[in-house]
Design a protein around this motif. Structure first.
Motif, mmCIF file in Angstrom:
data_model
loop_
_atom_site.group_PDB
_atom_site.id
_atom_site.type_symbol
_atom_site.label_atom_id
_atom_site.label_comp_id
_atom_site.label_asym_id
_atom_site.label_seq_id
_atom_site.Cartn_x
_atom_site.Cartn_y
_atom_site.Cartn_z
ATOM 1 N N SER A 353 -18.790 57.856 11.236
ATOM 2 C CA SER A 353 -17.564 58.576 11.581
ATOM 3 C C SER A 353 -16.892 57.949 12.804
ATOM 4 O O SER A 353 -15.671 57.809 12.857
ATOM 5 C CB SER A 353 -17.901 60.049 11.844
ATOM 6 O OG SER A 353 -16.762 60.774 12.227
ATOM 7 N N GLU A 357 -13.202 55.896 12.699
ATOM 8 C CA GLU A 357 -12.092 56.244 13.591
ATOM 9 C C GLU A 357 -11.702 55.046 14.454
ATOM 10 O O GLU A 357 -10.513 54.761 14.662
ATOM 11 C CB GLU A 357 -12.492 57.427 14.467
ATOM 12 C CG GLU A 357 -11.362 58.037 15.267
ATOM 13 C CD GLU A 357 -10.256 58.608 14.380
ATOM 14 O OE1 GLU A 357 -9.090 58.575 14.810
ATOM 15 O OE2 GLU A 357 -10.562 59.070 13.261
ATOM 16 N N GLU A 379 -16.514 64.953 16.542
ATOM 17 C CA GLU A 379 -15.740 66.118 16.098
ATOM 18 C C GLU A 379 -15.494 66.063 14.583
ATOM 19 O O GLU A 379 -15.635 67.066 13.876
ATOM 20 C CB GLU A 379 -14.389 66.169 16.832
ATOM 21 C CG GLU A 379 -14.482 66.320 18.346
ATOM 22 C CD GLU A 379 -14.749 67.746 18.785
ATOM 23 O OE1 GLU A 379 -15.348 68.530 18.017
ATOM 24 O OE2 GLU A 379 -14.354 68.076 19.920
ATOM 25 N N ASN A 380 -15.133 64.891 14.080
ATOM 26 C CA ASN A 380 -14.896 64.747 12.637
ATOM 27 C C ASN A 380 -16.181 64.991 11.853
ATOM 28 O O ASN A 380 -16.168 65.597 10.774
ATOM 29 C CB ASN A 380 -14.353 63.349 12.333
ATOM 30 C CG ASN A 380 -12.927 63.161 12.826
ATOM 31 O OD1 ASN A 380 -12.205 64.125 13.044
ATOM 32 N ND2 ASN A 380 -12.523 61.910 13.013
ATOM 33 N N LYS A 383 -16.811 68.716 11.680
ATOM 34 C CA LYS A 383 -15.908 69.327 10.695
ATOM 35 C C LYS A 383 -16.441 69.104 9.275
ATOM 36 O O LYS A 383 -16.503 70.037 8.463
ATOM 37 C CB LYS A 383 -14.512 68.738 10.833
ATOM 38 C CG LYS A 383 -13.495 69.258 9.807
ATOM 39 C CD LYS A 383 -12.129 68.610 10.020
ATOM 40 C CE LYS A 383 -11.094 69.168 9.054
ATOM 41 N NZ LYS A 383 -11.409 68.842 7.649
ATOM 42 N N ASN A 384 -16.852 67.870 8.993
ATOM 43 C CA ASN A 384 -17.387 67.557 7.659
ATOM 44 C C ASN A 384 -18.679 68.317 7.394
ATOM 45 O O ASN A 384 -18.918 68.788 6.268
ATOM 46 C CB ASN A 384 -17.623 66.056 7.525
ATOM 47 C CG ASN A 384 -16.333 65.260 7.520
ATOM 48 O OD1 ASN A 384 -15.279 65.788 7.163
ATOM 49 N ND2 ASN A 384 -16.392 64.006 7.918
ATOM 50 N N TYR A 466 -17.847 73.525 15.437
ATOM 51 C CA TYR A 466 -16.560 73.582 14.733
ATOM 52 C C TYR A 466 -15.912 74.952 14.889
ATOM 53 O O TYR A 466 -14.691 75.058 15.017
ATOM 54 C CB TYR A 466 -16.748 73.239 13.259
ATOM 55 C CG TYR A 466 -15.446 73.044 12.537
ATOM 56 C CD1 TYR A 466 -14.562 72.026 12.912
ATOM 57 C CD2 TYR A 466 -15.072 73.892 11.494
ATOM 58 C CE1 TYR A 466 -13.355 71.853 12.249
ATOM 59 C CE2 TYR A 466 -13.864 73.716 10.834
ATOM 60 C CZ TYR A 466 -13.011 72.705 11.225
ATOM 61 O OH TYR A 466 -11.798 72.536 10.581
#
Length: 545
Positions: A353, A357, A379-380, A383-384, A466
């Protein structure tokens, strides 16, 4: 211009992208960075006296990697054969409750017979068998290979590990009908011939007959020098019929668990690699006193060692630290390990991830990811992970509204959902049933409530993060993460503690945590040089609060 992550990593000294895959089946250098669990030698056991056993673990913790290592062992170890069993007889059984052990065993027997015929073909002088044994083998071939086609044979040989010779060339590239190939092998071994288009059906074989067939095939394997046959049962939660459902995954292998005679065989043994979520469904049926079982748990220093060895394997031994490919301080690297939650797969997913990015931002520049990019990658990932673990859209929406890691039911109905108490409880109930949140052992008293109430918190750090994405990442960690001083697990508890709770126990070992969460510890943010050294060695974390 850099067109792909693989090209980027080759430019900075790697063979391939070290974070491209988390699938052990596709890991080219697995043997170079495989971390041997403490129980691994017991799992392998004796090739001359094997035992059935279960490996139990959450997803992403290395079950399939261990299976692959057993496959590789069978290719080196004389007298050992491994059969991967991950193609289950579910196409005819919509209701898994009706799936029988016999259906499993018939499918496995087909693979074992192809293995036996392949071994017979590989031996220059054939198999040395008596007339009774030859007749029995013909009988089994007529039962279990009846009507078999090229695709079914190809699927079977893909499952076989530890056999010498070119199986694909023998069965597939020969360009002959399967019956012709089988008869060629039988003739070489002076067993006669069969017609696989007109043969006996195995539909009417009862359990006792099937058991006797397994007794016989074990005897034959022993006769030709194969003392252990490992049936590697994997991917039970990855089928169309089971999916993400733990109970259905359990039902798929339940017939095995109920038959101790099968699991206590002397040559054909079963190695199960199972999702830990199924444990709640087998409590009264799984005989832990009779069957070996091992639970995969990773310590953070083991995760660090794994990543170090993985980086070295992919970089010709030149790179072995995350800091060599990231432009950040030790605290930021600690965040990567923290949110990986002691999962090898999730460390790799976080790094993927981050670099996804990074490459999106820098385009064709050969630069290292910096702190802001690393945090965005984490952070991504969270979220996933949230979307992976929370499949219900309505639950996702409601959870995102909470905004706190630790909360009460009055908080939900007074401040978040603006609803009746009963409605808030109905919203909360699926979260507790799914293990997304859990409650304190001790209830507390709050204003406007005549009765003591529970405090709830999240069980998974990534979900909590999240939900609380209104807080900056590092602030979230300082405020909500407490590492247990006893078992080192990370616990979620809002240290602002506006409820005045005086006790909170570790979710895993029940050690008291709030005694380790005073203002002096919380406010001690800047590590000494000694603590920095310890962090590098993996001995402590900046977030051991």
């Amino acid at each position: 211009m850099i067109h792909s992550s693989a090209e980027y990593f080759k430019t900075i000294g790697f063979k391939e992208d070290p974070f491209a895959s988390t699938n052990a089946l596709k890991e080219e250098f697995l043997e170079e960075y495989f971390i041997t669990p403490p129980y691994y030698h017991s799992l392998v056991g004796s090739v001359k006296s094997p035992k059935s056993s279960f490996v139990i673990a959450p997803r992403g913790t290395g079950k399939t990697a261990q299976r692959v290592m057993l496959e590789k062992l069978s290719e080196k170890e004389n007298g050992m054969l491994a059969v991967v069993y991950d193609d289950f007889p579910i196409e005819k059984s919509v209701d898994l409750k009706k799936l029988t052990l016999d259906e499993h065993l018939k499918r496995i027997m087909r693979i074992l017979l192809i293995a036996l015929l392949s071994e017979a073909n590989n031996r220059i002088d054939g198999l040395i068998l008596n007339s009774y044994e030859k007749k029995q083998i013909i009988k089994l071939i007529q039962f279990y290979l009846c009507g078999i086609n090229t695709t079914e044979v190809e699927n079977s040989i893909k499952k076989l590990k530890g056999l010498s010779g070119k199986l694909h060339d023998l069965w597939i590239k020969a360009g002959k009908p399967i019956t012709s190939i089988v008869n060629s092998i039988l003739t070489k071994n002076k067993m006669g011939e069969v017609d696989l288009d007109v043969c006996k059906s195995n539909d009417l074989i009862n359990s006792d007959e099937l058991s006797s067939h397994y007794d016989f095939i074990e005897h034959i394997f022993n006769t030709i020098g194969i003392t252990s046959v490992f049936i590697l049962v994997d991917s039970i939660d990855e089928t169309v019929a089971t999916g993400n459902n733990a109970e259905k995954s359990y039902l798929l292998i339940k017939p095995f668990i109920l038959d101790l005679r099968l699991l206590e065989r002397n040559t054909i043994v079963f190695k199960f690699f199972v999702w830990n979520k199924i444990e709640e469904f087998w409590a009264e049926e799984f005989r832990k006193d009779r069957i070996e079982h091992f639970v995969i748990t990773w310590k953070q220093e083991e995760i660090r060692e794994l990543i170090s060895k993985r980086l070295a394997a992919f970089s010709y031994g030149k790179i072995s630290k995350l800091k060599d490919i990231l432009n950040c301080d030790d605290n930021t690297i600690e965040l990567i390990y923290l949110f990986a939650n002691n999962s090898p797969r999730d460390v790799i997913n976080i790094m993927k991830s981050i670099f996804d990015e990074h490459l999106r931002l820098v385009k064709d520049q050969i630069l290292k990811p910096e702190k802001n990019t690393i945090i965005l990658g984490i952070e991504n990932f969270c979220k996933n992970k949230f979307e992976e673990l929370i499949s219900n859209d309505k639950q996702r929406i409601n959870l995102k509204r909470v905004k706190l890691a630790t909360f009460t039911i009055p908080y939900l109905y007074n401040e978040i959902f603006k609803c009746e108490s009963s409605t808030a409880r109905n919203i909360l109930m699926p979260w507790t049933q799914a293990g997304i949140v859990y409650s304190s052992n001790n209830k507390i008293r709050v204003d406007n409530s005549p009765n003591p109430i529970n405090i709830y918190t999240f069980s998974d750090l990534r979900i909590a993060r999240y939900v609380c994405s209104n807080q900056k990442l590092e602030e979230f960690v300082k405020r909500n993460v407490i590492q247990c001083p006893e078992c080192k697990s990370n616990n979620i508890f809002d240290k602002d503690n506006k409820y005045g709770l005086k006790a909170w126990q570790c979710k895993d070992c029940m050690t008291e945590l709030l005694d380790n969460c005073n203002d002096e510890v919380i406010n001690k943010r800047i590590p000494t040089q000694k603590s920095k050294d310890n962090i590098i060695e993996g001995q402590i974390s900046l977030f051991d609060l």
